[in-house]
Write a protein that holds these residues in place. Structure first.
Motif, mmCIF file in Angstrom:
data_model
loop_
_atom_site.group_PDB
_atom_site.id
_atom_site.type_symbol
_atom_site.label_atom_id
_atom_site.label_comp_id
_atom_site.label_asym_id
_atom_site.label_seq_id
_atom_site.Cartn_x
_atom_site.Cartn_y
_atom_site.Cartn_z
ATOM 1 N N GLY A 88 0.775 -1.334 -0.071
ATOM 2 C CA GLY A 88 0.239 0.049 0.123
ATOM 3 C C GLY A 88 0.929 1.142 -0.066
ATOM 4 O O GLY A 88 1.882 1.506 0.670
ATOM 5 N N PHE A 89 0.335 2.163 -0.802
ATOM 6 C CA PHE A 89 0.974 3.504 -0.717
ATOM 7 C C PHE A 89 -0.176 4.755 -0.658
ATOM 8 O O PHE A 89 -1.180 4.601 -1.336
ATOM 9 C CB PHE A 89 1.723 3.722 -2.261
ATOM 10 C CG PHE A 89 2.797 2.869 -2.437
ATOM 11 C CD1 PHE A 89 4.131 3.280 -2.258
ATOM 12 C CD2 PHE A 89 2.496 1.563 -2.932
ATOM 13 C CE1 PHE A 89 5.177 2.425 -2.114
ATOM 14 C CE2 PHE A 89 3.721 0.830 -3.144
ATOM 15 C CZ PHE A 89 4.823 0.897 -2.648
ATOM 16 N N ILE A 90 -0.055 5.323 0.238
ATOM 17 C CA ILE A 90 -1.103 6.350 0.467
ATOM 18 C C ILE A 90 -0.528 8.046 0.375
ATOM 19 O O ILE A 90 0.409 8.522 0.860
ATOM 20 C CB ILE A 90 -1.223 6.326 2.129
ATOM 21 C CG1 ILE A 90 -2.000 4.944 2.461
ATOM 22 C CG2 ILE A 90 -2.536 7.547 2.359
ATOM 23 C CD1 ILE A 90 -1.012 4.173 3.029
ATOM 24 N N LEU A 91 -1.025 8.483 -0.760
ATOM 25 C CA LEU A 91 -0.865 9.759 -1.133
ATOM 26 C C LEU A 91 -1.770 10.681 -0.383
ATOM 27 O O LEU A 91 -3.242 10.456 -0.368
ATOM 28 C CB LEU A 91 -1.104 9.902 -2.741
ATOM 29 C CG LEU A 91 -0.567 11.061 -3.433
ATOM 30 C CD1 LEU A 91 1.009 11.179 -3.400
ATOM 31 C CD2 LEU A 91 -1.051 10.828 -4.943
ATOM 32 N N HIS A 92 -1.223 11.651 0.230
ATOM 33 C CA HIS A 92 -2.105 12.392 1.102
ATOM 34 C C HIS A 92 -1.843 13.767 1.382
ATOM 35 O O HIS A 92 -0.536 14.341 1.209
ATOM 36 C CB HIS A 92 -2.357 11.667 2.332
ATOM 37 C CG HIS A 92 -1.104 11.353 3.214
ATOM 38 N ND1 HIS A 92 -0.661 12.391 4.310
ATOM 39 C CD2 HIS A 92 -0.177 10.437 3.422
ATOM 40 C CE1 HIS A 92 0.378 11.983 4.771
ATOM 41 N NE2 HIS A 92 0.847 10.879 4.112
ATOM 42 N N SER A 93 -2.716 14.601 1.888
ATOM 43 C CA SER A 93 -2.302 16.002 2.361
ATOM 44 C C SER A 93 -1.559 15.939 3.616
ATOM 45 O O SER A 93 -1.658 14.892 4.470
ATOM 46 C CB SER A 93 -3.860 16.783 2.758
ATOM 47 O OG SER A 93 -4.625 16.319 3.412
ATOM 48 N N PRO A 94 -0.748 16.963 3.784
ATOM 49 C CA PRO A 94 0.097 17.005 5.300
ATOM 50 C C PRO A 94 -0.869 16.909 6.304
ATOM 51 O O PRO A 94 -1.874 17.161 6.341
ATOM 52 C CB PRO A 94 0.811 18.230 5.014
ATOM 53 C CG PRO A 94 0.782 18.733 3.494
ATOM 54 C CD PRO A 94 -0.546 18.260 2.986
ATOM 55 N N THR A 95 -0.105 16.350 7.381
ATOM 56 C CA THR A 95 -0.909 16.309 8.705
ATOM 57 C C THR A 95 0.141 16.689 9.766
ATOM 58 O O THR A 95 1.344 16.721 9.565
ATOM 59 C CB THR A 95 -1.300 14.737 9.217
ATOM 60 O OG1 THR A 95 0.094 13.947 9.095
ATOM 61 C CG2 THR A 95 -2.299 14.194 8.109
ATOM 62 N N GLU A 96 -0.447 17.021 10.878
ATOM 63 C CA GLU A 96 0.657 17.184 11.968
ATOM 64 C C GLU A 96 1.246 16.139 12.774
ATOM 65 O O GLU A 96 2.234 16.187 13.396
ATOM 66 C CB GLU A 96 -0.252 18.077 13.368
ATOM 67 C CG GLU A 96 -1.302 19.419 12.806
ATOM 68 C CD GLU A 96 -0.099 20.362 12.619
ATOM 69 O OE1 GLU A 96 0.961 20.489 13.579
ATOM 70 O OE2 GLU A 96 -0.308 21.230 11.826
ATOM 71 N N ARG A 97 0.626 15.025 12.530
ATOM 72 C CA ARG A 97 1.228 13.859 12.970
ATOM 73 C C ARG A 97 2.242 13.240 12.124
ATOM 74 O O ARG A 97 2.252 13.300 10.643
ATOM 75 C CB ARG A 97 0.234 12.504 13.005
ATOM 76 C CG ARG A 97 0.561 11.371 13.400
ATOM 77 C CD ARG A 97 -0.462 10.252 13.977
ATOM 78 N NE ARG A 97 -0.122 9.211 14.047
ATOM 79 C CZ ARG A 97 -0.970 8.165 14.367
ATOM 80 N NH1 ARG A 97 -2.271 8.466 14.216
ATOM 81 N NH2 ARG A 97 -0.566 6.914 14.469
ATOM 82 N N ASP A 98 3.288 12.721 12.727
ATOM 83 C CA ASP A 98 4.439 12.102 11.988
ATOM 84 C C ASP A 98 4.105 10.546 11.600
ATOM 85 O O ASP A 98 3.588 9.801 12.660
ATOM 86 C CB ASP A 98 5.583 12.292 12.696
ATOM 87 C CG ASP A 98 6.379 13.646 12.488
ATOM 88 O OD1 ASP A 98 6.176 14.428 11.632
ATOM 89 O OD2 ASP A 98 6.839 14.109 13.733
ATOM 90 N N TRP A 99 4.311 9.985 10.369
ATOM 91 C CA TRP A 99 3.876 8.646 10.248
ATOM 92 C C TRP A 99 5.403 7.871 10.245
ATOM 93 O O TRP A 99 6.343 8.585 10.042
ATOM 94 C CB TRP A 99 3.317 8.529 8.905
ATOM 95 C CG TRP A 99 2.205 9.440 8.871
ATOM 96 C CD1 TRP A 99 1.762 10.598 8.234
ATOM 97 C CD2 TRP A 99 0.850 9.262 9.578
ATOM 98 N NE1 TRP A 99 0.496 10.944 8.578
ATOM 99 C CE2 TRP A 99 -0.115 10.283 9.463
ATOM 100 C CE3 TRP A 99 0.391 8.174 10.723
ATOM 101 C CZ2 TRP A 99 -1.182 10.254 9.999
ATOM 102 C CZ3 TRP A 99 -0.791 8.264 11.182
ATOM 103 C CH2 TRP A 99 -1.917 9.546 10.613
#
Length: 193
Positions: A88-99
């Motif tokens: 899986g590859f998740i293309l996403h908007s930035p978040t405050e959380r670090d993954w």
């Protein structure tokens, strides 16, 4: 619908751009595809096909991965490309959380491959905008440049509206429209001027 500001251009790189397959594309993996380029440098390129939904829904994927008791998210999982199509590859908007495993493409998009973001999405705690894909598209050093020279692809700056707000079946033509091109009127024959 307003179109968001294009991604900034990185000199010599198509990172943050779309690749639009030309009508004469003879590779079934990329025929009629719109690919977002996540990385492009002297070593090659990596992208995610953003207009090929599969029959699998996110809820079904999350239930299969046993992330929740019963997730009913109906958004599709996309066929992101032929490389590592079981990952899986998740293309996403930035978040405050670090993954755990993410790569910031630019200030507008990040790609993450770790399970922590999948857990968050399944619990409605993930990024505001996201696209989940299985697999990615990859090119070795110089391969993408050669394909562009051979008129296999068109390219244009990408924007979030096309990725996240336009139905999948309309994304390729929407990107072409930003170039003033109607792909339905283009010949399937290629050539060089």
């Amino acid at each position: 619908m307003a179109i968001s500001k294009p991604f900034p251009y990185l000199p010599g790189s198509l990172q943050g751009h779309f690749l639009l397959s030309m009508p004469h594309m003879d590779d079934h993996n990329f025929d009629h595809t719109l690919t977002f380029i996540c990385d492009h440098n002297e070593y090659g390129a990596m992208g995610i096909v953003v207009n090929r939904p599969t029959e699998l829904s996110l809820g079904e994927l999350f239930n299969h991965l046993e992330l929740t008791q019963e997730c009913k998210i109906q958004a599709p999982v996309y066929a992101g490309g032929p490389v590592q199509d079981d990952r899986g590859f998740i293309l996403h908007s930035p978040t405050e959380r670090d993954w755990d495993s993410c790569y910031e493409i630019n200030g507008q998009l990040t790609i993450t491959t770790s399970m922590d973001i999948m857990h968050a999405i399944s619990n409605n705690e993930g990024p505001e905008q996201y696209l989940v894909a299985l697999g990615y598209a990859g090119w070795s050093a110089g391969q993408l440049e050669q394909e562009l020279s051979d008129n296999v692809w068109l390219s244009c700056p990408a924007n979030l509206d096309i990725i996240f707000n336009i139905p999948a079946e309309e994304r390729l033509q929407a990107a072409a429209t930003t170039l003033g091109v109607n792909l339905n009127l283009m010949t399937s024959q290629s050539g060089h001027a």
